[in-house]
Design a protein around this motif. Sequence first.
Motif, PDB file in Angstrom:
ATOM      1  N   SER B 279      -9.563 132.298  25.787  1.00 15.07           N
ATOM      2  CA  SER B 279     -10.339 133.535  25.650  1.00 15.07           C
ATOM      3  C   SER B 279     -10.139 134.344  26.919  1.00 15.07           C
ATOM      4  CB  SER B 279     -11.823 133.222  25.429  1.00 15.07           C
ATOM      5  OG  SER B 279     -12.351 132.669  26.608  1.00 15.07           O
ATOM      6  N   GLY B 280     -10.845 135.458  27.030  1.00 16.19           N
ATOM      7  CA  GLY B 280     -10.744 136.259  28.242  1.00 16.19           C
ATOM      8  C   GLY B 280      -9.827 137.451  28.055  1.00 16.19           C
ATOM      9  N   ALA B 281     -10.098 138.484  28.854  1.00 14.72           N
ATOM     10  CA  ALA B 281      -9.333 139.729  28.735  1.00 14.72           C
ATOM     11  C   ALA B 281      -7.846 139.498  28.983  1.00 14.72           C
ATOM     12  CB  ALA B 281      -9.880 140.766  29.722  1.00 14.72           C
ATOM     13  N   GLY B 282      -7.519 138.482  29.797  1.00 13.69           N
ATOM     14  CA  GLY B 282      -6.124 138.212  30.110  1.00 13.69           C
ATOM     15  C   GLY B 282      -5.401 137.456  29.007  1.00 13.69           C
ATOM     16  N   CYS B 283      -6.147 136.913  28.055  1.00  9.08           N
ATOM     17  CA  CYS B 283      -5.529 136.087  27.013  1.00  9.08           C
ATOM     18  C   CYS B 283      -4.702 136.935  26.054  1.00  9.08           C
ATOM     19  CB  CYS B 283      -6.604 135.316  26.265  1.00  9.08           C
ATOM     20  SG  CYS B 283      -5.970 134.237  24.970  1.00  9.08           S
ATOM     21  N   ILE B 284      -5.355 137.846  25.336  1.00  8.78           N
ATOM     22  CA  ILE B 284      -4.618 138.686  24.389  1.00  8.78           C
ATOM     23  C   ILE B 284      -3.631 139.578  25.131  1.00  8.78           C
ATOM     24  CG2 ILE B 284      -6.562 140.309  24.292  1.00  8.78           C
ATOM     25  CD1 ILE B 284      -4.511 139.831  21.222  1.00  8.78           C
ATOM     26  N   ALA B 285      -3.988 140.012  26.360  1.00  7.32           N
ATOM     27  CA  ALA B 285      -3.089 140.882  27.125  1.00  7.32           C
ATOM     28  C   ALA B 285      -1.780 140.156  27.442  1.00  7.32           C
ATOM     29  CB  ALA B 285      -3.771 141.343  28.415  1.00  7.32           C
ATOM     30  N   SER B 286      -1.872 138.899  27.891  1.00  2.63           N
ATOM     31  CA  SER B 286      -0.642 138.192  28.262  1.00  2.63           C
ATOM     32  C   SER B 286       0.126 137.717  27.034  1.00  2.63           C
ATOM     33  CB  SER B 286      -0.959 137.024  29.204  1.00  2.63           C
ATOM     34  OG  SER B 286      -1.848 136.129  28.602  1.00  2.63           O
ATOM     35  N   VAL B 287      -0.587 137.390  25.952  1.00  2.00           N
ATOM     36  CA  VAL B 287       0.106 136.945  24.735  1.00  2.00           C
ATOM     37  C   VAL B 287       0.793 138.132  24.053  1.00  2.00           C
ATOM     38  CG1 VAL B 287      -0.208 135.980  22.418  1.00  2.00           C
ATOM     39  CG2 VAL B 287      -1.387 134.958  24.353  1.00  2.00           C
ATOM     40  N   LEU B 288       0.100 139.265  23.987  1.00  2.00           N
ATOM     41  CA  LEU B 288       0.678 140.453  23.336  1.00  2.00           C
ATOM     42  C   LEU B 288       1.863 140.996  24.137  1.00  2.00           C
ATOM     43  CD1 LEU B 288       0.665 142.791  21.289  1.00  2.00           C
ATOM     44  CD2 LEU B 288      -1.078 143.907  22.692  1.00  2.00           C
ATOM     45  N   PHE B 289       1.672 141.159  25.441  1.00  2.00           N
ATOM     46  CA  PHE B 289       2.722 141.775  26.256  1.00  2.00           C
ATOM     47  C   PHE B 289       3.837 140.780  26.616  1.00  2.00           C
ATOM     48  CE2 PHE B 289      -0.692 144.907  27.864  1.00  2.00           C
ATOM     49  CZ  PHE B 289      -0.494 145.678  26.736  1.00  2.00           C
ATOM     50  N   GLY B 290       3.583 139.506  26.431  1.00  2.40           N
ATOM     51  CA  GLY B 290       4.629 138.514  26.665  1.00  2.40           C
ATOM     52  C   GLY B 290       5.273 138.126  25.342  1.00  2.40           C
ATOM     53  N   HIS B 291       4.722 137.094  24.756  1.00  2.00           N
ATOM     54  CA  HIS B 291       5.272 136.499  23.536  1.00  2.00           C
ATOM     55  C   HIS B 291       5.515 137.501  22.399  1.00  2.00           C
ATOM     56  CE1 HIS B 291       5.603 133.794  20.135  1.00  2.00           C
ATOM     57  NE2 HIS B 291       4.516 134.312  19.604  1.00  2.00           N
ATOM     58  N   VAL B 292       4.480 138.267  22.032  1.00  2.00           N
ATOM     59  CA  VAL B 292       4.579 139.084  20.806  1.00  2.00           C
ATOM     60  C   VAL B 292       5.568 140.239  20.978  1.00  2.00           C
ATOM     61  CG1 VAL B 292       3.291 140.545  19.221  1.00  2.00           C
ATOM     62  CG2 VAL B 292       2.300 138.405  20.016  1.00  2.00           C
TER      63      VAL B 292
END
Lengths: 153, 336
Positions: B279-292
Amino acid sequence: MDPKEAAKQKEYRDLVKAMEPRPSFLRNMLLAFLVGGAICLLGQFVFDFFKGLERTEAEASAITLAAMIFLGAIATGLGVYDELGELGGAGAAVPITGFSNSIVSAAMEFKREGLILGMGCKMFTIAGPVLVYGILSGFLVGLVKGVLLGYFR
Amino acid sequence: MAVKRQGLGTIAFSSPPHIIAASTIVGPREGEGPLAASFDTVTKTDLYGEKTPEKAEYRLLEEACQGALTKAKLEAGDIHYYLGGDLLNQIVTSSFVARQLGIPYLGLYAACATIGEGLALGAMIIDGGFADKVLVGAASHYHTAERQFRYPVELNIQHRGTNQTTVTGAGAAILASSGQGPRVTQATLGKVVDYGLKDANDLGSAMAPAAADTLVRHFQDTGTTPGDYDLILTGDLARMGSKMFHKLLQDAGYVLGGKHQDAGLLIFSPQQKAGAGGSGAGCIASVLFGHVLKEMYQGRYHKILVLPTGALFSPLTCQQGESIPCIAHALVIEEG
């Protein structure tokens, strides 16, 4: 709120409750017994050791408590005690080592705001209620005992 | 007349901005997870050589922003606005980064949905003709979030199966009116939805109704169905929240099936003992801007819907017995 909406939300809350993963009580109780038991066993060894050195049992038990508090603090500093808590739950929280952990972990956490306003002020944020209600319940039990034994006549 | 509105509440950008560059940085635990290879930087320690985790969090976000600038071959001065947010009180992390960047700054708070709010606002600013380049970023840190929302890190606590683990990480991206990269084509901004749940140990279930509300409104406004997207990425409902989210969508007549993934479930493997997920603001940010985004560059995804979710509570309101208000913003990202 619209009663239909309220019913929908209530239904959702009930569903969440029903679908929550249940902790395994048997496993948790067994682990709490083992972790708590191991800590107490260690305490017994420490007590037996000090019984040979101290004159009275009361003195031996006092220094055992101090030693266990010290060991709890060391284990907290080494980052081991939180793992014990994850595993053993109340088995790790209830012995005096758990009380030591609650103070040391807070002291470590808040040290970075300084020794006075950080560590000094916030060291007892977790242990505070234990002290408050421990002292209060001790007083109340003592009062009841006093009344029953007729100390106030 | 709001000509860029579609349906009751969806924005359809007339000249959708491109995500011309993005950068991510995460902590060691995230670096051991299944997405390790997708992050630009994995730090060796949680503290990242700093004295306090707050400073570490600030450096994570700063380096993510710098990384995005470097990739786009831009200087901070080329950016017209910086939109950033994090989980800490007074969103200090992003404000400290803004101090460093020296760009006009809008601070955001939507808990874990912050990057969604940033992307939507950034796209609106660019499509509205108010800027050419906007930097958006969000960060979180396990240690800073634990102490603010929960307990000291070393305290003996037995976590429940629904507890989520705050991700140590940051992600930043540059939106631009022209250039190469995937485009943000639509946005459906979230309403605050509160189904009366009060358990701060199960934020996924509290956030699922907000996610479902925004997604259903998006489907209705745009006339699309889950089949129109290659991926529907929520962040971070985690295990329990995802289950409830599927159930709510099913009740509304939509079957998500394999289209849905959750950033909190992607970032940690079950062996990592991260509870219900990240969870956390960095979670979706790092997954979206990295992996996705990398998957999009490789042509695996053509059109995705990103649905960051946030729990808008504070430890204080929880202790006072208030329920947990939640929000989710939907963004459609298509290959550029």
